[in-house]
Scaffold this motif. Structure first.
Motif, PDB file in Angstrom:
ATOM      1  N   UNK A   1     -40.312   1.684 -22.089  1.00  0.00           N
ATOM      2  CA  UNK A   1     -41.568   2.263 -21.622  1.00  0.00           C
ATOM      3  C   UNK A   1     -42.772   1.476 -22.130  1.00  0.00           C
ATOM      4  N   UNK A   2     -42.665   0.875 -23.298  1.00  0.00           N
ATOM      5  CA  UNK A   2     -43.809   0.124 -23.836  1.00  0.00           C
ATOM      6  C   UNK A   2     -44.057  -1.154 -23.053  1.00  0.00           C
ATOM      7  N   UNK A   3     -43.067  -1.595 -22.261  1.00  0.00           N
ATOM      8  CA  UNK A   3     -43.223  -2.778 -21.425  1.00  0.00           C
ATOM      9  C   UNK A   3     -44.075  -2.530 -20.196  1.00  0.00           C
ATOM     10  N   UNK A   4     -44.452  -1.325 -19.947  1.00  0.00           N
ATOM     11  CA  UNK A   4     -45.285  -1.023 -18.785  1.00  0.00           C
ATOM     12  C   UNK A   4     -44.908   0.303 -18.164  1.00  0.00           C
ATOM     13  N   UNK A   5     -45.790   0.811 -17.351  1.00  0.00           N
ATOM     14  CA  UNK A   5     -45.543   2.100 -16.701  1.00  0.00           C
ATOM     15  C   UNK A   5     -44.542   1.921 -15.568  1.00  0.00           C
ATOM     16  N   UNK A   6     -44.063   3.017 -15.072  1.00  0.00           N
ATOM     17  CA  UNK A   6     -43.184   2.981 -13.925  1.00  0.00           C
ATOM     18  C   UNK A   6     -41.706   3.107 -14.245  1.00  0.00           C
ATOM     19  N   UNK A   7     -41.345   3.188 -15.518  1.00  0.00           N
ATOM     20  CA  UNK A   7     -39.935   3.347 -15.860  1.00  0.00           C
ATOM     21  C   UNK A   7     -39.536   4.823 -15.949  1.00  0.00           C
ATOM     22  N   UNK A   8     -40.480   5.648 -16.377  1.00  0.00           N
ATOM     23  CA  UNK A   8     -40.216   7.078 -16.517  1.00  0.00           C
ATOM     24  C   UNK A   8     -41.323   7.849 -15.816  1.00  0.00           C
ATOM     25  N   UNK A   9     -41.094   9.114 -15.585  1.00  0.00           N
ATOM     26  CA  UNK A   9     -42.059   9.933 -14.860  1.00  0.00           C
ATOM     27  C   UNK A   9     -43.368  10.112 -15.627  1.00  0.00           C
ATOM     28  N   UNK A  10     -43.359   9.793 -16.899  1.00  0.00           N
ATOM     29  CA  UNK A  10     -44.574   9.839 -17.725  1.00  0.00           C
ATOM     30  C   UNK A  10     -44.421   8.842 -18.858  1.00  0.00           C
ATOM     31  N   UNK A  11     -45.535   8.487 -19.492  1.00  0.00           N
ATOM     32  CA  UNK A  11     -45.484   7.582 -20.642  1.00  0.00           C
ATOM     33  C   UNK A  11     -44.769   8.291 -21.784  1.00  0.00           C
ATOM     34  N   UNK A  12     -43.982   7.533 -22.537  1.00  0.00           N
ATOM     35  CA  UNK A  12     -43.182   8.114 -23.610  1.00  0.00           C
ATOM     36  C   UNK A  12     -43.759   7.782 -24.987  1.00  0.00           C
ATOM     37  N   UNK A  13     -43.875   8.793 -25.810  1.00  0.00           N
ATOM     38  CA  UNK A  13     -44.170   8.601 -27.232  1.00  0.00           C
ATOM     39  C   UNK A  13     -42.819   8.538 -27.943  1.00  0.00           C
ATOM     40  N   UNK A  14     -42.841   8.336 -29.244  1.00  0.00           N
ATOM     41  CA  UNK A  14     -41.581   8.340 -29.987  1.00  0.00           C
ATOM     42  C   UNK A  14     -40.907   9.703 -29.905  1.00  0.00           C
ATOM     43  N   UNK A  15     -41.695  10.753 -29.965  1.00  0.00           N
ATOM     44  CA  UNK A  15     -41.141  12.107 -29.848  1.00  0.00           C
ATOM     45  C   UNK A  15     -40.565  12.314 -28.450  1.00  0.00           C
ATOM     46  N   UNK A  16     -41.303  11.888 -27.427  1.00  0.00           N
ATOM     47  CA  UNK A  16     -40.812  12.024 -26.050  1.00  0.00           C
ATOM     48  C   UNK A  16     -39.492  11.269 -25.856  1.00  0.00           C
ATOM     49  N   UNK A  17     -39.406  10.067 -26.403  1.00  0.00           N
ATOM     50  CA  UNK A  17     -38.183   9.266 -26.261  1.00  0.00           C
ATOM     51  C   UNK A  17     -36.997   9.943 -26.927  1.00  0.00           C
ATOM     52  N   UNK A  18     -37.220  10.485 -28.117  1.00  0.00           N
ATOM     53  CA  UNK A  18     -36.144  11.181 -28.817  1.00  0.00           C
ATOM     54  C   UNK A  18     -35.767  12.466 -28.068  1.00  0.00           C
ATOM     55  N   UNK A  19     -36.765  13.175 -27.597  1.00  0.00           N
ATOM     56  CA  UNK A  19     -36.530  14.392 -26.817  1.00  0.00           C
ATOM     57  C   UNK A  19     -35.697  14.082 -25.566  1.00  0.00           C
ATOM     58  N   UNK A  20     -36.090  13.033 -24.828  1.00  0.00           N
ATOM     59  CA  UNK A  20     -35.361  12.644 -23.626  1.00  0.00           C
ATOM     60  C   UNK A  20     -33.918  12.277 -23.970  1.00  0.00           C
ATOM     61  N   UNK A  21     -33.735  11.534 -25.049  1.00  0.00           N
ATOM     62  CA  UNK A  21     -32.394  11.129 -25.479  1.00  0.00           C
ATOM     63  C   UNK A  21     -31.521  12.343 -25.776  1.00  0.00           C
ATOM     64  N   UNK A  22     -32.074  13.313 -26.477  1.00  0.00           N
ATOM     65  CA  UNK A  22     -31.306  14.517 -26.830  1.00  0.00           C
ATOM     66  C   UNK A  22     -31.011  15.356 -25.594  1.00  0.00           C
ATOM     67  N   UNK A  23     -31.956  15.444 -24.650  1.00  0.00           N
ATOM     68  CA  UNK A  23     -31.674  16.224 -23.443  1.00  0.00           C
ATOM     69  C   UNK A  23     -30.594  15.555 -22.602  1.00  0.00           C
ATOM     70  N   UNK A  24     -30.576  14.219 -22.580  1.00  0.00           N
ATOM     71  CA  UNK A  24     -29.508  13.523 -21.860  1.00  0.00           C
ATOM     72  C   UNK A  24     -28.189  13.735 -22.592  1.00  0.00           C
ATOM     73  N   UNK A  25     -28.190  13.593 -23.919  1.00  0.00           N
ATOM     74  CA  UNK A  25     -26.954  13.760 -24.698  1.00  0.00           C
ATOM     75  C   UNK A  25     -26.369  15.149 -24.506  1.00  0.00           C
ATOM     76  N   UNK A  26     -27.215  16.149 -24.552  1.00  0.00           N
ATOM     77  CA  UNK A  26     -26.743  17.534 -24.449  1.00  0.00           C
ATOM     78  C   UNK A  26     -26.481  17.940 -23.014  1.00  0.00           C
ATOM     79  N   UNK A  27     -26.788  17.081 -22.078  1.00  0.00           N
ATOM     80  CA  UNK A  27     -26.668  17.288 -20.635  1.00  0.00           C
ATOM     81  C   UNK A  27     -27.481  18.489 -20.150  1.00  0.00           C
ATOM     82  N   UNK A  28     -28.555  18.798 -20.871  1.00  0.00           N
ATOM     83  CA  UNK A  28     -29.448  19.865 -20.442  1.00  0.00           C
ATOM     84  C   UNK A  28     -30.297  19.365 -19.281  1.00  0.00           C
ATOM     85  N   UNK A  29     -30.932  18.205 -19.449  1.00  0.00           N
ATOM     86  CA  UNK A  29     -31.710  17.595 -18.382  1.00  0.00           C
ATOM     87  C   UNK A  29     -32.740  18.518 -17.778  1.00  0.00           C
ATOM     88  N   UNK A  30     -33.767  18.869 -18.519  1.00  0.00           N
ATOM     89  CA  UNK A  30     -34.791  19.780 -18.021  1.00  0.00           C
ATOM     90  C   UNK A  30     -35.509  19.239 -16.794  1.00  0.00           C
TER      91      UNK A  30
END
Length: 177
Positions: free
Chosen positions: A95-124
């Motif tokens: 995400x730091x390489x530029x916009x357009x990779x995710x639906x919103x810009x990611x902070x470190x918290x957002x990246x960790x949150x996304x990783x955990x939601x994918x791992x847990x297969x919750x996928x909000x």
């Protein structure tokens, strides 16, 4: 009087918490603001291979441990934290390489949150990969999640079972950390 299992359990839980907190703190202060590219992808693959080697080393350590079940629990938590932080770092680098990779810009918290939601297969669905590269990386994580849950979990639990059998044969009590 203390139960003989209490002190090793407390030490193991304390070690897991300290190690996990240190790894998350390193993630929090790491300068993860370079572009995700071929070198980053190779670093991720190398780190995942290193995690596989670490898992094998941990399994050997578990079998020889006087407290194999506690040691397996510690190894599983430590490996999981490393696994999650590797992918969170990768998403953040992407995400730091530029916009357009995710639906919103990611902070470190957002990246960790996304990783955990994918791992847990919750996928909000609040953060989604939108570029091909982000979707490929997310797919790699999903496949890695299956490997982690299946293979790593099985290896560590089997090592704990073998360690407990070895301990039972030698007659040594399970009271060391």
């Amino acid at each position: 009087m203390d139960a003989p299992w209490r002190r090793p359990l407390v030490r193991t839980v304390a070690r897991m918490l300290v190690i996990s907190a240190c790894m998350v703190a390193l993630y929090a202060v790491a300068p993860l603001d370079v572009r995700f590219g071929a070198a980053s992808a190779l670093a991720l693959v190398g780190s995942l291979a290193g995690l596989g080697v670490l898992t094998g080393w941990q399994a050997r350590s578990i079998v020889r441990s006087p407290s194999p079940w506690l040691r397996a629990m510690e190894a599983l938590v430590t490996s999981l934290v490393v696994f999650l932080l590797l992918f969170a770092s990768s998403y953040l680098l992407m995400d730091s390489g530029g916009t357009g990779h995710f639906s919103e810009r990611l902070s470190k918290v957002d990246s960790l949150y996304f990783t955990v939601t994918v791992f847990s297969s919750v996928g909000f669905g609040d953060i989604v990969p939108v570029s091909t590269a982000a979707r490929i990386l997310t797919t790699v994580q999903m496949l890695g999640d299956l490997v982690f849950l299946g293979a790593v979990g099985r290896v560590l639990l089997e090592a704990a079972r073998r360690g407990a059998e070895r301990r039972d044969r030698t007659g040594r009590p399970d009271v060391h950390g």
